[in-house]
Design a protein around this motif. Structure first.
Motif, PDB file in Angstrom:
ATOM      1  N   GLY A   1       0.830  -1.208   0.000  1.00 16.82           N
ATOM      2  CA  GLY A   1       0.000   0.000   0.000  1.00 16.82           C
ATOM      3  C   GLY A   1       0.857   1.248   0.000  1.00 16.82           C
ATOM      4  O   GLY A   1       1.998   1.235   0.480  1.00 16.82           O
ATOM      5  N   PRO A   2       0.315   2.345  -0.525  1.00 16.55           N
ATOM      6  CA  PRO A   2       1.084   3.588  -0.601  1.00 16.55           C
ATOM      7  C   PRO A   2       1.507   4.116   0.764  1.00 16.55           C
ATOM      8  O   PRO A   2       2.506   4.854   0.860  1.00 16.55           O
ATOM      9  N   ASP A   3       0.782   3.753   1.837  1.00 15.47           N
ATOM     10  CA  ASP A   3       1.148   4.242   3.169  1.00 15.47           C
ATOM     11  C   ASP A   3       1.897   3.202   3.990  1.00 15.47           C
ATOM     12  O   ASP A   3       2.069   3.366   5.202  1.00 15.47           O
ATOM     13  N   ALA A   4       2.356   2.141   3.331  1.00 16.03           N
ATOM     14  CA  ALA A   4       3.042   1.065   4.061  1.00 16.03           C
ATOM     15  C   ALA A   4       4.248   1.626   4.821  1.00 16.03           C
ATOM     16  O   ALA A   4       4.485   1.307   5.995  1.00 16.03           O
ATOM     17  N   ARG A   5       5.012   2.470   4.144  1.00 14.79           N
ATOM     18  CA  ARG A   5       6.226   3.029   4.740  1.00 14.79           C
ATOM     19  C   ARG A   5       5.903   3.913   5.950  1.00 14.79           C
ATOM     20  O   ARG A   5       6.545   3.818   7.008  1.00 14.79           O
ATOM     21  N   GLU A   6       4.880   4.735   5.800  1.00 14.10           N
ATOM     22  CA  GLU A   6       4.448   5.589   6.914  1.00 14.10           C
ATOM     23  C   GLU A   6       4.018   4.711   8.101  1.00 14.10           C
ATOM     24  O   GLU A   6       4.353   4.978   9.246  1.00 14.10           O
ATOM     25  N   PHE A   7       3.283   3.628   7.776  1.00 14.68           N
ATOM     26  CA  PHE A   7       2.798   2.759   8.842  1.00 14.68           C
ATOM     27  C   PHE A   7       3.967   2.128   9.596  1.00 14.68           C
ATOM     28  O   PHE A   7       3.967   2.075  10.834  1.00 14.68           O
ATOM     29  N   LEU A   8       4.959   1.651   8.842  1.00 15.99           N
ATOM     30  CA  LEU A   8       6.124   1.037   9.493  1.00 15.99           C
ATOM     31  C   LEU A   8       6.802   2.031  10.430  1.00 15.99           C
ATOM     32  O   LEU A   8       7.233   1.680  11.533  1.00 15.99           O
ATOM     33  N   GLY A   9       6.866   3.284   9.989  1.00 12.63           N
ATOM     34  CA  GLY A   9       7.484   4.327  10.809  1.00 12.63           C
ATOM     35  C   GLY A   9       6.747   4.552  12.121  1.00 12.63           C
ATOM     36  O   GLY A   9       7.334   4.990  13.111  1.00 12.63           O
ATOM     37  N   ARG A  10       5.449   4.242  12.109  1.00 14.41           N
ATOM     38  CA  ARG A  10       4.669   4.456  13.336  1.00 14.41           C
ATOM     39  C   ARG A  10       4.736   3.264  14.286  1.00 14.41           C
ATOM     40  O   ARG A  10       4.586   3.430  15.492  1.00 14.41           O
ATOM     41  N   VAL A  11       4.890   2.055  13.736  1.00 13.37           N
ATOM     42  CA  VAL A  11       4.882   0.880  14.624  1.00 13.37           C
ATOM     43  C   VAL A  11       6.286   0.432  15.026  1.00 13.37           C
ATOM     44  O   VAL A  11       6.451  -0.301  15.995  1.00 13.37           O
ATOM     45  N   TYR A  12       7.284   0.851  14.268  1.00  5.73           N
ATOM     46  CA  TYR A  12       8.664   0.540  14.639  1.00  5.73           C
ATOM     47  C   TYR A  12       9.282   1.763  15.305  1.00  5.73           C
ATOM     48  O   TYR A  12       8.898   2.897  15.025  1.00  5.73           O
ATOM     49  N   THR A  13      10.293   1.524  16.149  1.00  5.12           N
ATOM     50  CA  THR A  13      10.935   2.648  16.824  1.00  5.12           C
ATOM     51  C   THR A  13      11.914   3.365  15.897  1.00  5.12           C
ATOM     52  O   THR A  13      12.225   4.530  16.110  1.00  5.12           O
ATOM     53  N   ASN A  14      12.397   2.642  14.874  1.00  2.00           N
ATOM     54  CA  ASN A  14      13.431   3.270  14.025  1.00  2.00           C
ATOM     55  C   ASN A  14      12.833   3.796  12.723  1.00  2.00           C
ATOM     56  O   ASN A  14      11.624   3.741  12.503  1.00  2.00           O
ATOM     57  N   LYS A  15      13.701   4.288  11.848  1.00  2.01           N
ATOM     58  CA  LYS A  15      13.253   5.036  10.663  1.00  2.01           C
ATOM     59  C   LYS A  15      13.090   4.129   9.454  1.00  2.01           C
ATOM     60  O   LYS A  15      13.893   3.228   9.220  1.00  2.01           O
ATOM     61  N   TRP A  16      12.111   4.416   8.637  1.00  2.00           N
ATOM     62  CA  TRP A  16      11.809   3.613   7.458  1.00  2.00           C
ATOM     63  C   TRP A  16      11.626   4.459   6.204  1.00  2.00           C
ATOM     64  O   TRP A  16      11.435   3.927   5.114  1.00  2.00           O
ATOM     65  N   ALA A  17      11.720   5.759   6.355  1.00  2.00           N
ATOM     66  CA  ALA A  17      11.383   6.662   5.252  1.00  2.00           C
ATOM     67  C   ALA A  17      12.290   6.441   4.053  1.00  2.00           C
ATOM     68  O   ALA A  17      11.870   6.584   2.911  1.00  2.00           O
ATOM     69  N   LYS A  18      13.546   6.117   4.305  1.00  2.00           N
ATOM     70  CA  LYS A  18      14.505   6.094   3.184  1.00  2.00           C
ATOM     71  C   LYS A  18      14.973   4.697   2.806  1.00  2.00           C
ATOM     72  O   LYS A  18      15.897   4.559   2.000  1.00  2.00           O
ATOM     73  N   LEU A  19      14.378   3.671   3.379  1.00  2.00           N
ATOM     74  CA  LEU A  19      14.816   2.323   3.028  1.00  2.00           C
ATOM     75  C   LEU A  19      14.438   2.033   1.574  1.00  2.00           C
ATOM     76  O   LEU A  19      13.274   2.068   1.198  1.00  2.00           O
ATOM     77  N   ALA A  20      15.446   1.735   0.755  1.00  2.00           N
ATOM     78  CA  ALA A  20      15.205   1.574  -0.676  1.00  2.00           C
ATOM     79  C   ALA A  20      14.824   0.145  -1.002  1.00  2.00           C
ATOM     80  O   ALA A  20      15.182  -0.784  -0.272  1.00  2.00           O
ATOM     81  N   PRO A  21      14.121  -0.052  -2.122  1.00  2.00           N
ATOM     82  CA  PRO A  21      13.848  -1.421  -2.574  1.00  2.00           C
ATOM     83  C   PRO A  21      15.163  -2.177  -2.705  1.00  2.00           C
ATOM     84  O   PRO A  21      16.167  -1.641  -3.191  1.00  2.00           O
ATOM     85  N   GLY A  22      15.143  -3.412  -2.255  1.00  2.44           N
ATOM     86  CA  GLY A  22      16.371  -4.198  -2.289  1.00  2.44           C
ATOM     87  C   GLY A  22      17.125  -4.160  -0.968  1.00  2.44           C
ATOM     88  O   GLY A  22      18.127  -4.868  -0.813  1.00  2.44           O
ATOM     89  N   ARG A  23      16.675  -3.333  -0.014  1.00  3.51           N
ATOM     90  CA  ARG A  23      17.368  -3.217   1.267  1.00  3.51           C
ATOM     91  C   ARG A  23      16.524  -3.817   2.399  1.00  3.51           C
ATOM     92  O   ARG A  23      15.295  -3.912   2.299  1.00  3.51           O
TER      93      ARG A  23
END
Lengths: 225, 129, 1013
Positions: free
Chosen positions: C688-710
């Motif tokens: 989903g388009p908000d998957a990254r935002e969601f991960l940022g809210r449920v995890y303590t660390n950052k997810w905004a810049k994790l690129a595909p393949g990482r």
């Protein structure tokens, strides 16, 4: 290789064909039960209940809004999305089906090998809409129950009302089975279907054999390929 | 063993398919950083434990995996209504008191209603045809 | 063998089928259709048991589940032993073996009988508590001998050969009881089309109709019952369950029925020729409506020596005469306060036996039955009652006296009537048990002299259970209740059936009589039993009230009234009446009594059903389970999963120990290459388009810049800031992630994500789906991992192309795979995901190529050691819901500057979570390298401190490291990070104390170079 798939969908979602291009041995979730003699290789047994695995089918989970998905599924699969909760729509020869799982979740089962192409067609059709398609073909399997004692066997196993009042043809429910959960389906008059999770499959088989002992139950499956 | 009406599956199911998820209608402060330690502690740890009408959140864990709310009488174990997330109960401790004073039963037969819609036996047939 | 008390004709028996059985070693015969009780009576067996406390001889008293005395131990073999079976409910079968549960060594000569002979004053209520109270430590010893003397049956010492099961039932109307009311109720509901279940605890349906003197449609009542049952049996929408007791009524009309399927035929299903079938079955019924037509139990009167064999409840006399063709004596005296009991006298006389007298407590009874008895020439003594029974092993006479029930005194001279049987009736107690199982209190009705059920939603009452006793009225009441229930279940057209014709009878009202006054005071008179099973006397109840117990609930607990396996079915109301009299109160004012499930005892087998042995709990297998089994793995339970624990090698008939196998597996990974089946890790597909935002809210660390393949490691907290789960999440596409969770956390984490999405942030466009079972996961790890992988994959494995925390897609062993370069061992590692159906092929291919690299399979134990050597935590082992990321020293994985206040962030600045002296994760190195500290061991700073010592923390993980050649541990320690190098102490339960040094959590390769080779 993966890059190619990102591009196929604007880089947003990675689709994945899980099937090898060459012929490679595969084992269904009932394989280990068969190895121990709990499951028969070939069909032909006739008791009061017959349990037959339909292994290696394509299982896709569709997520999204009903109206959007309905249009795409009609166009690409020729089956409409069940309009009501717990609905199960099956095509004319019974080999493809769409089932309501929750207000934004459906289970599509198609002949094995069709699922990747179907996923791609649906993705293309759905374009920018908000949806998800998840291939779960390796994680579950379909088992058919038929015979005079099939209903009673289910009454021993699930708390759901399996009488035709509670579970008429065209209905499917996720429910408790013994101490695990299954999807229980009534695709036609002649029997029931269980969609069982891979890791619980052996437990389910052992449960069915125990509960069906008094009916002379055997489980059949061509569980490796 | 409760028999719980799932407002999404649109029928009653055995309790073992569900999982209780605590008090309903809790609101997470929208700006947690501006909330006092005490208020945040209240949000985290303090829950109602009424004798009588209570609103609870449950999830249909082994069915449709959706969360919803239940209005339940903690003294009789009757479930008076179930309703989807985002909706408000039609029966509260206040309405129950008023109804009792007026001699009106809050619900018939120990069965739930969906919002204000009364339970009836044809519900199952309607959903499955 | 003769049956001296068997009548020449009559009874619902198959006299062509003689059945032989033994009771207390003696052989007898009965007929098909007998109960064990009727067969014992037919054979003239007077004494069937010894009483619980006074060890007095006891005979059969009743004919149903209310029987307090004839409690049997059944079973011809050790494995088939069943305790506490009521002889009145056990069908006779050929070869049945029964013993008294009580009476040691025999019912005729009893070790404990001195207690009874020495009289009542020695054992007042509370006797055991008062006498054996001190010293407290001796109670277990006393109890053992008291129980052996008292006898409560015993469980078998061998495994039960039978099987049991559950059947889940749903119906519109469940009718409990197939007497007259139940039959008309079931028929009324069934004819309207409702799905009906009709259950009845007896062998044959019909209830009181089966022994009734009355006619229905000018035919015997039993004939009408047979015809009605036959009609019901022919209906598709009706399920008939005879031999089935409704034992529990639970919330929302959930009713448990216990059906006996083979135990009426033989000791075991196999012995009955029904091998493979279940012995008994628990029906779990969810009913729209319940009709309770459970009838009533006749109350005996309480009089002196009312427990001597030969004293029976009046109705039971009729049942034995009319249903079983048994006359349990020769000369009868009947003592009653009501008309209905008179039928026992008529039945007795018609059987050719002598009725000495009917003694009626009422002054002027004039009902039709009374007239009939008088007309037949039987003497009726009015205004009187049997005050005392004579005899010890069997009744020899009845002492009859005129009484004043109001003043509770005798008013005339005692007359002794010679007889061998005394029947008594004090009225009827509706069987309200099921109606009170959900806590609804029964209501006292003065006009009925009994409790009727309180209002229970969705339950309808019919017939005797609400005090409707006359046959015509009972049939009508059942029809009404059945139709009402069907209408309430949605069958709007339901109507009561047209009733058959029954002749109305005039009845004179009953008078209130519970305990018969004696010429002596209650405390001085011979024992007047209230509760026969628990030996509770009227004197005991009176004494309890004198000692200050005013509520019946307290009286019950003090005297044990109603605490037997019969739940006081006969005695409770009499006990309450006596307590009320002593306290000068009305009966309902001493309290009502609420029953709990089960109505009659249910065997554990039926409760457990099939959920035993191999099916006790599900076992979850990975796609590679077969290989693990075939390669000798020992398994560990992780949740419901069976995971390979270690793979002991067998050489020269010797099996490697856990310690040796783990050491070998650890070194293989550190020096060569190992492989782990990691398929049990939870895997969640997130799109989903908000998957990254969601991960940022449920995890303590950052997810905004994790690129595909990482791939990134993430910590998940609850909103209280405490660690909940951890795992890696891979970016598959900009809007597509694959999250992994701990094995045990898979379901919890998925539900957690759904909770926040559905309840707090429904506006975020994202979907979560479990793919745990879809993917099989194999971890190839060790210095040789790249070499091995390069032989089986087309993926470019170059360390610059495929970096640590990258993932790539390609073929492994010809199967499409995702390969992740993540490491839980600290070594170079490739985690391979393939569709589970192809897992075995991939795994075997790796081994085919792996031989030259000494590829070694390793299990969870080695995995634990390897990760602990690297200081990598396991959520749920090193954390317990009270540990924050900061406590774990994982500040690096906490994004305090993320824009959204993610779950757990706010709590980390609360004063308690921000304390600096919190328990923090540290490493511990035992001073003695041979010591492996105990997980859970407490840490103290001063080993000489007096107990209770100041506990500073505890060990969370501890192993022996073959690399370090030493034990090592992870622990949480108050202010631990500031204590590096300090010595701490771990006092053990055996008195020894271990010493350990506080060290870093990373024991091996502190710079983390090995995973990047």
């Amino acid at each position: 290789m993966s890059e190619a798939h990102f591009e196929a969908n604007g880089g947003n979602v990675a689709v994945f064909d899980t099937h090898p291009s060459e012929v490679i041995a595969a084992e269904s979730p009932l394989h280990w039960s068969r190895e121990r003699g709990l499951v028969d290789d070939v069909a032909g047994h006739d008791g009061d209940v017959k349990v037959v695995e339909r292994p290696f089918l394509g299982h896709l989970i569709l997520r999204g809004g009903a109206i959007t998905l309905d249009e795409a599924v009609r166009a690409e699969l020729g089956i409409s999305l069940p309009g009501k909760p717990l609905g199960l729509n099956v095509d004319a020869d019974g080999s493809r089906s769409v089932q309501w799982l929750s207000p934004d979740e459906w289970l599509v089962i198609v002949p094995g090998g069709e699922e990747f192409e179907l996923e791609n067609r649906l993705r293309e059709h759905l374009g920018d809409a908000h949806f998800a398609i998840v291939n779960v073909s390796g994680g579950q399997t379909l088992v058919e129950l038929s015979g005079d004692k099939a209903r009673e066997l289910l009454m021993k196993s699930v708390t759901y009302d399996v009488h035709s009042h509670g579970l008429p043809v065209g209905k499917a429910v996720g429910t408790v089975f013994a101490k695990t959960s299954v999807v229980l389906r009534r695709p036609n008059e002649t029997g029931f279907e269980l969609v069982i999770r891979r890791s619980f499959a052996d437990y389910c088989v052992r449960w069915l054999l125990d509960a069906g002992r008094e009916y002379g139950l055997r489980v059949e499956s061509p569980s490796s390929r | 063993m409760f028999y719980i009406f799932c407002p999404y599956c649109d029928e009653r199911r055995e309790e073992e398919e569900f999982h209780p998820s605590g008090q309903a209608h809790l609101v997470r402060p929208t700006d947690p950083e501006s909330v006092s330690d005490e208020a945040w502690g209240d949000y985290l740890f303090f829950r109602d434990n009424p004798r009588g009408i209570h609103h609870e959140m449950w999830v249909h864990r082994l069915g449709c995996r959706k969360f919803f709310n239940i209005t339940r009488d903690t003294t009789t174990y009757e479930i008076l209504e179930t309703y989807p997330m985002g909706e408000q109960p039609t029966i509260t401790a206040e309405t129950a008191r008023v109804r009792r004073e007026q001699g009106v039963q809050t619900a018939d037969g120990g069965w739930q209603t969906v919002g204000a819609q009364p339970e009836n036996s044809t519900l199952n047939e309607e959903t499955s045809s | 063998m003769t049956q001296p008390n068997r009548l020449n004709q009559g009874g619902r028996l198959d006299r062509s089928r003689r059945l032989s059985f033994t009771f207390n070693g003696q052989q007898y015969t009965g007929f098909a259709g007998d109960t064990l009780a009727s067969a014992l009576l037919a054979n003239g067996v007077d004494i069937v048991n010894r009483s619980f406390k006074y060890s007095r001889p006891r005979g059969i008293t009743a004919a149903g589940p209310e029987e307090p005395n004839a409690i049997m131990q059944l079973g011809a073999s050790e494995a088939a032993q069943v305790p506490n079976v009521r002889a009145t409910q056990q069908a006779l079968y050929d070869g049945l073996v029964a013993r008294s549960t009580n009476g040691w060594p025999s019912v005729q000569r009893d070790v404990m009988s001195w207690v009874g002979r020495l009289g009542g004053h020695l054992m007042p209520p509370g006797f055991y508590y008062k006498t054996f109270m001190a010293p407290a430590s001796m109670w277990m010893t006393y109890e053992k001998w008291i129980r052996k003397g008292a006898g409560l049956g015993r469980s078998p010492a061998e495994a039960d050969p039978d099987i049991y099961d559950h059947l889940n039932q749903h119906c519109d109307v469940l009718v409990i009881g197939a007497g007259p009311a139940g039959l008309t109720a079931a028929l009324s509901a069934a004819r309207a089309g409702a799905r009906v279940i009709l259950c009845d605890e007896q062998e044959e349906m019909g209830g009181s109709l089966l022994d009734s003197r009355e006619s229905i449609d000018d035919a015997p009542a039993a004939a009408w019952a047979e015809q009605t049952v036959a009609e019901l049996a022919g209906m598709d929408n009706v399920t008939l369950l005879p031999r089935t007791t409704a034992n529990g009524y639970h919330d929302h009309n959930f009713v448990t029925l216990h059906e006996r399927r083979t135990e009426h035929l033989a000791d075991t299903a196999a012995a009955a020729g029904r091998d493979g079938e279940v012995r008994s079955r628990l029906h779990r019924v969810r009913a729209e409506r319940v009709v309770l037509a459970s009838g009533s139990h006749e109350r005996p009167l309480v009089y002196a020596n009312n427990d001597v064999p030969g004293n029976m409840v009046a109705g039971a006399i009729s049942v034995y005469l009319r249903r079983y063709g048994v006359a349990p004596g020769q000369k009868l005296v009947l003592s009653t306060n009501n008309d209905h009991a008179y039928r026992a006298a008529l039945d007795w006389k018609e059987a050719g036996r002598e009725v000495v007298a009917v003694v009626d407590s009422r002054a002027n009874p004039d009902g039709d039955l009374v007239k009939q008895v008088r007309d037949s020439g039987i003497r009726v003594v009015t205004g009187s009652a049997v005050m005392e029974a004579s005899g010890s092993q069997r009744v020899t006479g009845a002492r009859v006296v005129a009484i004043d029930t109001e003043r509770f005194v005798v008013t005339g001279k005692v007359e002794t009537l010679a007889c061998d049987t005394i029947a008594s009736s004090g009225g009827y107690s509706p069987v309200v048990h099921l109606a009170s199982h959900t806590g609804k209190r029964p209501q006292w009705r003065d006009d009925l002299l009994g409790f009727v059920p309180g209002e229970v939603k969705s339950m309808h009452f019919a017939g005797g259970v609400q005090g409707v006793y006359a046959l015509g009225e009972t049939l009508a009441d059942g029809g009404r209740a059945g139709a009402e229930a069907a209408r309430a279940a949605g069958f709007a057209q339901a109507e009561a059936i047209t009733l058959p014709s029954v002749e109305a009878r005039h009845e004179s009202p009953a008078s209130a009589l519970y305990q018969v006054p004696h010429e002596k005071t209650t405390l001085r008179a011979p024992k007047q039993f209230v509760d026969l099973q628990n030996d509770v006397t009227a004197a005991a109840v009176e004494l309890a009230t004198r000692e200050g117990f005013e509520s019946i609930e307290h009286v019950k607990r003090y005297t044990a009234l109603g605490f037997g396996t019969d739940q006081g079915k006969l005695g409770n109301i009499n006990g309450m009446a006596i307590a009320a009299r002593c306290l000068h109160r009305a009966i309902p004012d001493v309290g009502t009594t609420v029953f709990r499930p089960n109505y009659t005892p249910v065997s554990f087998g039926a409760i457990v059903g099939r959920h035993c042995g191999e099916l006790f709990d599900p076992e979850r297998y990975t796609a590679l389970h077969q290989w693990h089994v075939e390669n000798g793995a020992e398994f560990e339970d992780v949740g419901q999963w069976k995971r390979p624990w270690y793979y002991p090698r067998k050489t020269g008939g010797k099996t490697e120990s856990l310690h040796d196998a783990v050491a070998r597996e650890c070194l293989a990974v550190r020096e060569k290459v190992g492989i782990l089946d990691a398929s049990t890790l939870g895997k969640i597909d997130i799109q989903g388009p908000d998957a990254r935002e969601f991960l940022g809210r449920v995890y303590t660390n950052k997810w905004a810049k994790l690129a595909p393949g990482r791939v990134r490691y993430g910590l998940m907290c609850k909103d209280d800031g405490m660690l909940m789960d951890d795992g890696t999440t891979s970016c598959l596409g900009d809007n597509h992630f694959l999250m992994t969770t701990t094995t045990g956390g898979a379901a919890t984490v998925l539900e957690w994500l759904e909770l926040w999405h559905q309840t707090e942030w429904p506006e975020l466009q994202v979907y979560f789906n479990s793919v745990t079972d879809h993917w099989a996961t194999m971890t190839v790890t060790g210095p040789e991992a790249r070499k091995l992988m390069s032989e089986v994959t087309d993926i470019d494995l170059d360390r610059e192309q495929f970096k640590f925390m990258d993932w790539k897609q390609g073929n492994v062993a010809g199967v499409p795979a995702r390969v992740f370069r993540i490491s839980f061992t600290g070594e170079l590692a490739f985690e391979i995901n393939v569709q589970a159906n192809y897992a075995l092929h991939v795994w075997k291919t790796l081994f085919a190529h792996g031989e030259k690299y000494e590829l070694t399979p390793y299990g969870t134990e080695t995995m634990h050691v390897l990760r602990a050597e690297k200081g990598l935590i396991i959520a749920g082992q090193d954390t317990d819901g009270s540990v924050t990321p900061e406590d774990l020293g994982m500040h690096w994985a906490v994004g305090y500057d993320k824009p959204f206040s993610w779950i757990g962030k706010r709590a980390l600045t609360r004063p308690d979570t921000a304390r600096t002296d919190r328990k923090q994760l540290v490493g511990l190195k035992p001073k003695d390298p041979k010591v492996v500290l105990e997980e859970g061991a407490q840490i103290v700073l001063d080993p000489a401190e007096a107990i209770p010592m100041t506990m500073m923390g505890h060990v969370t993980s501890s192993y022996y490291s073959p690399v370090l050649k030493s034990g090592f541990a992870l622990a949480v320690l108050k202010g631990g990070r500031d204590r590096m190098g300090e010595t701490v102490y771990l006092p053990m339960a055996d008195g020894t104390t271990h010493e350990a040094e506080v060290v870093s959590t990373v024991f091996v390769d502190p710079k983390g170079e090995r995973q990047n080779v």
